[in-house]
Scaffold this motif. Structure first.
Motif, mmCIF file in Angstrom:
data_model
loop_
_atom_site.group_PDB
_atom_site.id
_atom_site.type_symbol
_atom_site.label_atom_id
_atom_site.label_comp_id
_atom_site.label_asym_id
_atom_site.label_seq_id
_atom_site.Cartn_x
_atom_site.Cartn_y
_atom_site.Cartn_z
ATOM 1 N N ASP A 23 70.939 6.014 -71.837
ATOM 2 C CA ASP A 23 69.836 5.502 -72.644
ATOM 3 C C ASP A 23 69.944 4.000 -72.822
ATOM 4 O OD1 ASP A 23 68.420 8.091 -73.697
ATOM 5 O OD2 ASP A 23 70.577 8.451 -73.641
ATOM 6 N N LEU A 24 71.175 3.502 -72.826
ATOM 7 C CA LEU A 24 71.369 2.066 -73.066
ATOM 8 C C LEU A 24 72.629 1.615 -72.336
ATOM 9 C CD1 LEU A 24 70.506 -0.481 -74.658
ATOM 10 C CD2 LEU A 24 71.821 0.391 -76.606
ATOM 11 N N TYR A 25 72.483 0.564 -71.532
ATOM 12 C CA TYR A 25 73.633 -0.006 -70.810
ATOM 13 C C TYR A 25 73.744 -1.480 -71.218
ATOM 14 C CZ TYR A 25 76.961 -0.509 -66.912
ATOM 15 O OH TYR A 25 78.092 -0.706 -66.160
ATOM 16 N N LEU A 26 74.946 -1.896 -71.605
ATOM 17 C CA LEU A 26 75.145 -3.237 -72.162
ATOM 18 C C LEU A 26 76.138 -4.049 -71.349
ATOM 19 C CD1 LEU A 26 75.632 -2.329 -75.961
ATOM 20 C CD2 LEU A 26 73.496 -2.772 -74.745
ATOM 21 N N VAL A 27 75.897 -5.355 -71.239
ATOM 22 C CA VAL A 27 76.946 -6.288 -70.802
ATOM 23 C C VAL A 27 77.860 -6.462 -72.017
ATOM 24 C CG1 VAL A 27 77.481 -8.587 -69.944
ATOM 25 C CG2 VAL A 27 75.330 -7.477 -69.259
ATOM 26 N N HIS A 28 79.141 -6.101 -71.874
ATOM 27 C CA HIS A 28 80.002 -5.927 -73.053
ATOM 28 C C HIS A 28 80.357 -7.250 -73.748
ATOM 29 C CE1 HIS A 28 83.087 -2.806 -74.664
ATOM 30 N NE2 HIS A 28 82.863 -3.715 -75.580
ATOM 31 N N TRP A 29 80.694 -8.273 -72.974
ATOM 32 C CA TRP A 29 81.037 -9.600 -73.536
ATOM 33 C C TRP A 29 80.459 -10.671 -72.626
ATOM 34 C CZ3 TRP A 29 83.846 -10.427 -78.062
ATOM 35 C CH2 TRP A 29 84.468 -9.289 -78.621
ATOM 36 N N PRO A 30 80.148 -11.844 -73.175
ATOM 37 C CA PRO A 30 79.570 -12.894 -72.323
ATOM 38 C C PRO A 30 80.607 -13.573 -71.418
ATOM 39 C CG PRO A 30 79.794 -13.689 -74.592
ATOM 40 C CD PRO A 30 80.151 -12.231 -74.607
ATOM 41 N N VAL A 31 81.839 -13.637 -71.854
ATOM 42 C CA VAL A 31 82.943 -14.295 -71.119
ATOM 43 C C VAL A 31 82.468 -15.572 -70.423
ATOM 44 C CG1 VAL A 31 85.082 -13.801 -69.933
ATOM 45 C CG2 VAL A 31 83.572 -11.909 -70.510
ATOM 46 N N PRO A 32 82.099 -16.602 -71.200
ATOM 47 C CA PRO A 32 81.567 -17.826 -70.576
ATOM 48 C C PRO A 32 82.510 -18.418 -69.530
ATOM 49 C CG PRO A 32 81.617 -18.000 -73.005
ATOM 50 C CD PRO A 32 82.106 -16.636 -72.660
ATOM 51 N N GLU A 33 83.799 -18.217 -69.747
ATOM 52 C CA GLU A 33 84.784 -18.754 -68.792
ATOM 53 C C GLU A 33 84.584 -18.198 -67.373
ATOM 54 O OE1 GLU A 33 88.821 -18.316 -70.354
ATOM 55 O OE2 GLU A 33 89.436 -17.693 -68.352
ATOM 56 N N PHE A 34 84.086 -16.961 -67.256
ATOM 57 C CA PHE A 34 83.896 -16.371 -65.919
ATOM 58 C C PHE A 34 82.633 -16.925 -65.243
ATOM 59 C CE2 PHE A 34 85.976 -11.971 -67.003
ATOM 60 C CZ PHE A 34 87.171 -12.599 -67.293
ATOM 61 N N PHE A 72 76.953 -11.435 -77.589
ATOM 62 C CA PHE A 72 76.320 -12.653 -77.081
ATOM 63 C C PHE A 72 75.926 -13.540 -78.262
ATOM 64 C CE2 PHE A 72 75.088 -12.390 -72.398
ATOM 65 C CZ PHE A 72 76.093 -11.494 -72.088
ATOM 66 N N GLU A 73 76.349 -14.807 -78.192
ATOM 67 C CA GLU A 73 75.939 -15.809 -79.164
ATOM 68 C C GLU A 73 74.618 -16.436 -78.671
ATOM 69 O OE1 GLU A 73 77.770 -16.402 -81.982
ATOM 70 O OE2 GLU A 73 79.232 -14.900 -81.387
ATOM 71 N N ILE A 74 74.028 -17.310 -79.495
ATOM 72 C CA ILE A 74 72.704 -17.851 -79.160
ATOM 73 C C ILE A 74 72.673 -18.515 -77.769
ATOM 74 C CG2 ILE A 74 70.949 -19.570 -79.822
ATOM 75 C CD1 ILE A 74 71.592 -18.794 -82.776
ATOM 76 N N PRO A 75 73.639 -19.380 -77.421
ATOM 77 C CA PRO A 75 73.550 -20.005 -76.088
ATOM 78 C C PRO A 75 73.661 -18.986 -74.953
ATOM 79 C CG PRO A 75 75.171 -21.131 -77.476
ATOM 80 C CD PRO A 75 74.750 -19.912 -78.222
ATOM 81 N N HIS A 76 74.451 -17.930 -75.172
ATOM 82 C CA HIS A 76 74.583 -16.901 -74.128
ATOM 83 C C HIS A 76 73.269 -16.145 -73.956
ATOM 84 C CE1 HIS A 76 78.778 -16.900 -76.148
ATOM 85 N NE2 HIS A 76 78.728 -17.849 -75.234
ATOM 86 N N LEU A 77 72.587 -15.883 -75.069
ATOM 87 C CA LEU A 77 71.276 -15.216 -74.989
ATOM 88 C C LEU A 77 70.253 -16.134 -74.347
ATOM 89 C CD1 LEU A 77 71.220 -13.621 -78.554
ATOM 90 C CD2 LEU A 77 71.294 -12.351 -76.388
ATOM 91 N N GLN A 78 70.302 -17.405 -74.749
ATOM 92 C CA GLN A 78 69.319 -18.372 -74.244
ATOM 93 C C GLN A 78 69.392 -18.473 -72.718
ATOM 94 O OE1 GLN A 78 67.230 -20.128 -76.746
ATOM 95 N NE2 GLN A 78 66.066 -20.058 -74.826
ATOM 96 N N GLU A 79 70.598 -18.409 -72.176
ATOM 97 C CA GLU A 79 70.752 -18.488 -70.716
ATOM 98 C C GLU A 79 70.007 -17.330 -70.028
ATOM 99 O OE1 GLU A 79 74.634 -17.655 -69.045
ATOM 100 O OE2 GLU A 79 74.214 -18.879 -67.266
ATOM 101 N N LEU A 80 70.121 -16.137 -70.612
ATOM 102 C CA LEU A 80 69.436 -14.981 -70.006
ATOM 103 C C LEU A 80 67.926 -15.132 -70.124
ATOM 104 C CD1 LEU A 80 71.572 -11.958 -71.299
ATOM 105 C CD2 LEU A 80 72.089 -13.597 -69.475
ATOM 106 N N LEU A 81 67.469 -15.582 -71.291
ATOM 107 C CA LEU A 81 66.021 -15.722 -71.505
ATOM 108 C C LEU A 81 65.450 -16.775 -70.558
ATOM 109 C CD1 LEU A 81 65.769 -15.617 -75.417
ATOM 110 C CD2 LEU A 81 65.811 -13.739 -73.808
ATOM 111 N N ASP A 82 66.142 -17.914 -70.450
ATOM 112 C CA ASP A 82 65.640 -19.016 -69.631
ATOM 113 C C ASP A 82 65.580 -18.652 -68.148
ATOM 114 O OD1 ASP A 82 65.471 -20.530 -71.880
ATOM 115 O OD2 ASP A 82 67.286 -21.716 -71.501
ATOM 116 N N ASN A 83 66.524 -17.835 -67.702
ATOM 117 C CA ASN A 83 66.653 -17.599 -66.266
ATOM 118 C C ASN A 83 66.046 -16.296 -65.775
ATOM 119 O OD1 ASN A 83 68.413 -19.846 -65.016
ATOM 120 N ND2 ASN A 83 69.389 -19.380 -66.982
ATOM 121 N N THR A 84 65.747 -15.377 -66.691
ATOM 122 C CA THR A 84 65.171 -14.100 -66.224
ATOM 123 C C THR A 84 63.878 -13.754 -66.952
ATOM 124 O OG1 THR A 84 66.283 -12.661 -67.833
ATOM 125 C CG2 THR A 84 67.498 -13.195 -65.800
#
Ligand code: NDP
Ligand SMILES: O=C(O)C(=O)[C@@H](O)[C@H](O)C(=O)CO
Length: 278
Positions: free
Chosen positions: A104-115, A142-154
Motif C-alpha cells: 500500500d505504501l513504499y517509502l525511501v527510508h532515509w535521504p542520506v545526502p552523503e550518498f 526527509f527534511e525540507i531541502p531533501h523534499l524540495q529536491e524531489l519536488l523540483d526535479n520530478t
C-alpha cells in the motif's frame, strides 16, 4: 477478525490510509508473526515494517495466516539506504519476502545526502507506483531541502513523510512545509520510543486523569488530533488494545495547547542530514 473503527486519512493521490497501525521496528523475527496476528485479531489493519527490520517475511506469514482479504489491509515497507541505487531490485526482494503482489505504501527510508542517490531512488519509486505494485509512495526522514529536491526535479509529491515526531520533538517548520505541499505526516517514535519522562509530565498526566485514560493514550490522541498517522510499536497484546482505545475521547483545546508547549526539539533518533548507515 473484526476491524477496529480506525479513521482513514486521504492522501494526496486520493488513496486512504488508516490513521493508526502497528510498527514492528525492533520486533524480533521470531516474535513477529505472533505479534502481527495479535494486532490483526485486536482489529489493527495497518502494519509498518521495513527491509532493515528483518521481519518482512514474518509480517507476510501473519498476513497469509490471518485470512483477512488483502484489500482490507494497509502494508508499508521501506527502501533501505544501501539499496538506493537499485530500488526496483530491492522492492522485488521485499515483495518476495512479504509474499505480496502489492504494497500500500513504499517509502525511501532515509535521504542520506552523503550518498547523493535519493533523487534516483525516488524516480525508481515513481516507476514502481506507475506499475501498480505500490499503491502509494513516499519518503521518511526527509527534511525540507531533501523534499524540495524531489519536488523540483520530478514534480511528483510524496504522499507521506514519516518522521520522528512526538511532544518533545514537534517538527513545526517541517510539518508546515508538508501541509503546504499536501504531504501527510506519519510519526515514528510517537511515544518518544519509551525513552523519556514524557509519561510523567504533568501536562500529560493531568489530561490522562481528566479523561480516565493512560499517559500513552493521551499522547497518541494528541497525534490523532494533529491529523498525524501513527503506528506505535508494542509486543504486548494488552498495549495494542490500550493504544487503539483512543477514539472515544477528545483532548480540549487547552490540553492540546499544553502538550504543544512541551516541544523541546529533542530527537531520540539519528539526524537525517548526517545519518549514513548502510
Ligand atoms: N522511518 C524511520 O526511520 C523509523 C520508523 N519507525 C517506525 O515507527 C514505529 C513506532 O516507533 P518506535 O520507534 O517503535 O517507538 P514508539 O514511540 O512506538 O515506542 C515504542 C516503545 O514504547 C513502548 N510502549 C508501547 N505502547 C506503550 C504503552 N501503551 N505504554 C507504555 N509503553 C508503551 C514499547 O514497549 P513494549 O513493546 O514493551 O510495549 C516500546 O518500548 C516503529 O515500530 C517503526 O514501524 C521507528 C523508528 C524509525
Ligand atoms: O527504525 C527505523 O526505521 C530506522 O531507520 C532507524 O531506527 C535506524 O534503522 C536505526 O537503527 C537508527 O539507529
Amino acid at each position: 477478525m473484526t476491524a477496529l473503527p480506525i479513521p482513514n486519512i486521504t492522501l494526496n493521490d486520493g488513496k486512504q490510509i488508516p490513521q493508526l497501525g502497528l510498527g514492528v521496528f525492533l520486533v524480533e523475527p521470531g516474535e513477529t508473526e505472533r505479534i502481527v496476528i495479535d494486532a490483526l485479531e485486536v482489529g489493527y489493519r495497518h502494519i509498518d515494517t521495513a527491509r532493515i527490520y528483518d521481519n518482512e517475511a514474518e509480517v507476510g506469514a501473519a498476513i497469509a495466516k490471518s485470512g483477512i482479504p488483502r484489500d482490507e489491509l494497509f502494508i508499508t515497507t521501506k527502501l533501505w539506504n544501501s539499496d538506493q541505487e537499485d530500488p526496483l531490485g530491492a522492492f522485488n526482494a521485499s515483495m518476495d519476502r512479504l509474499g505480496l503482489e502489492r504494497v500500500d505504501l513504499y517509502l525511501v527510508h532515509w535521504p542520506v545526502p552523503e550518498f547523493g542517490t535519493a533523487l534516483g531512488a525516488w524516480k525508481g519509486l515513481i516507476e514502481i507506483a506507475e506499475s501498480g505494485r505500490a499503491t502509494s509512495i513516499g519518503v521518511s526522514n526527509f527534511e525540507i531541502p531533501h523534499l524540495q529536491e524531489l519536488l523540483d526535479n520530478t514534480g511528483i509529491v510524496p504522499a507521506v513523510n514519516q518522521i520522528e515526531l512526538h511532544p518533545l520533538n514537534q517538527r513545526r517548520e517541517l510539518r508546515a512545509f508538508c501541509r503546504e505541499h499536501g504531504i501527510a505526516i506519519e510519526a515514528w517514535g510517537p511515544l518518544a520510543q519509551g525513552k523519556s519522562d514524557l509519561f510523567e509530565r504533568p501536562e500529560i498526566t493531568a489530561a490522562a486523569a481528566a479523561h480516565g485514560k493512560t499517559p500513552a493514550q493521551v499522547i497518541l490522541r494528541w497525534h490523532l488530533q494533529h491529523d498525524t498517522i501513527i503506528f506505535p510499536k508494542t509486543t504486548r497484546r494488552e498495549r495494542m488494545v490500550e493504544n487503539a482505545d483512543i477514539l472515544d475521547f477528545e483532548l480540549t483545546a487547552a490540553e492540546m495547547a499544553a502538550i504543544d508547549g512541551l516541544d523541546a526539539q529533542h530527537n531520540f533518533g539519528p539526524d537525517p542530514s548526517t545519518f549514513n548507515r548502510r
